[in-house]
Design an enzyme around this catalytic site. Structure first.
Site, PDB file in Angstrom:
ATOM      1  N   HIS A 140     -10.067 -19.400  40.565  1.00 14.20           N
ATOM      2  CA  HIS A 140     -10.042 -17.939  40.649  1.00 14.20           C
ATOM      3  C   HIS A 140     -10.643 -17.519  41.981  1.00 14.20           C
ATOM      4  CE1 HIS A 140     -10.697 -13.739  39.854  1.00 14.20           C
ATOM      5  NE2 HIS A 140     -12.000 -13.860  39.764  1.00 14.20           N
ATOM      6  N   HIS A 142     -10.644 -14.107  45.211  1.00 15.47           N
ATOM      7  CA  HIS A 142     -10.456 -12.675  45.495  1.00 15.47           C
ATOM      8  C   HIS A 142      -9.744 -12.494  46.845  1.00 15.47           C
ATOM      9  CE1 HIS A 142     -14.293 -11.578  42.892  1.00 15.47           C
ATOM     10  NE2 HIS A 142     -13.324 -12.114  42.180  1.00 15.47           N
ATOM     11  N   GLU A 170       9.367 -20.158  51.556  1.00 15.27           N
ATOM     12  CA  GLU A 170       9.021 -21.308  50.700  1.00 15.27           C
ATOM     13  C   GLU A 170       8.495 -20.901  49.322  1.00 15.27           C
ATOM     14  OE1 GLU A 170       5.041 -20.493  52.632  1.00 15.27           O
ATOM     15  OE2 GLU A 170       7.158 -20.099  53.008  1.00 15.27           O
TER      16      GLU A 170
END
Ligand code: 13P
Ligand code: ZN
Length: 274
Positions: A140, A142, A170
């Site tokens: 995780h 930001h 891509e």
């Protein structure tokens, strides 16, 4: 020889430093968990201390019973993982019923695993099931451009997937299933964990509106690469919108996406194509 000389621990720390260098981890932002292989647990075991008490996770997953995870600590800074791993990261063991964890190494000074451990845990559970046990990493972060898109795009998997696929050639090859989107929710608990893991059954990346992104993968390279690719694509879209004052003159078409998929031998999630 100490636990910090073990290859998998070194690779974990390197990924934390790489994320910090990308600017995705202001303060204590973001968290990383890795599900250790049996042989990696045995390499680390001589360095385990007397286990801490069992602590309820708040969610449960029977298929993770007895597993060990390396995790970042709650309130710990990615910036500090490399210079001070013992206080910044730790290893936790999961109990038989798959609903509690205890610390067996690290998280020194009374630290706890990341407050997003419930989300990581349920995501590991569903991704492990979806990939026949191959998924080991939940990450995780930001990343700013991706978060910026959550203020200007409709909060749907379709809108995000199409923009990201079309903003860098891509992308459809890297995440052919697309990405999920969770609307804004209070972070750090079982509710957002359940909402995220429902989407992780289908997608290996899930956006948290106005907050960040969760990525999953079999190893650090693939998972970091997924985060990097999605954020780069978001950045290109933001740059194009800014430079064009909101006007996109031309883009990759749906037929172009199909041509990429054919050429690279991947199956795109058809529901996102026109
Ligand atoms: P932690 O410091 O508890 O890992 O929380 C950081 C974060 O990004 C919350 O979503
Ligand atoms: Zn966060």
């Amino acid at each position: 020889m100490g636990i910090l000389d073990i290859d998998i621990v070194k690779a974990y720390i390197r990924m934390c430093s790489d994320g910090w260098k990308q600017g995705w981890h202001e303060r204590n932002g973001g968290n990383l968990t890795y599900r250790l292989k049996k042989e990696e647990v045995e390499k680390c075991r001589p360095f385990f201390h007397k286990p801490g008490p069992w602590v309820k996770i708040g969610v449960s997953a029977k298929n993770l019973s007895g597993e060990f995870f390396i995790t970042t600590g709650s309130g710990k800074f990615f910036r500090n993982v490399e210079p001070d791993p013992e206080h910044s990261i730790g290893i936790v063991e999961i109990n038989e019923s798959g609903d509690s964890r205890r610390t067996v190494w690290g998280l020194e000074g009374g630290a706890s695993p990341t407050s997003e451990f419930p989300s990581h845990f349920l995501n590991h559970s569903v991704r492990s099931e979806a990939t026949g046990g191959a998924c080991r990493v939940i990450y995780h972060a930001h990343p700013a451009n991706l978060i910026a898109l959550t203020y200007i795009l409709p909060l749907t998997s379709r809108d995000f997937t199409r923009v990201l696929w079309k903003s860098a050639t891509e992308c459809p090859v890297v995440f052919p299933n697309g990405v999920g989107v969770v609307p804004w929710m209070v972070p750090g608990g079982p509710e957002i964990a359940r909402a995220t893991s429902r989407l992780m059954r289908e997608y290996d990346a899930v956006v948290w509106a106005h907050h960040g992104l969760f990525c999953s993968g079999p190893d650090f390279d693939t998972t970091f690469g997924l985060m990097h690719t999605i954020e780069k694509s978001a950045q290109i879209y933001v740059l194009a919108l800014s430079a064009g004052q909101g006007r996109i003159r031309q883009t990759i078409t749906d037929d172009d996406l199909r041509a990429i998929a054919r050429s690279f031998g991947v199956r795109l999630n058809e529901k996102f194509l026109d």
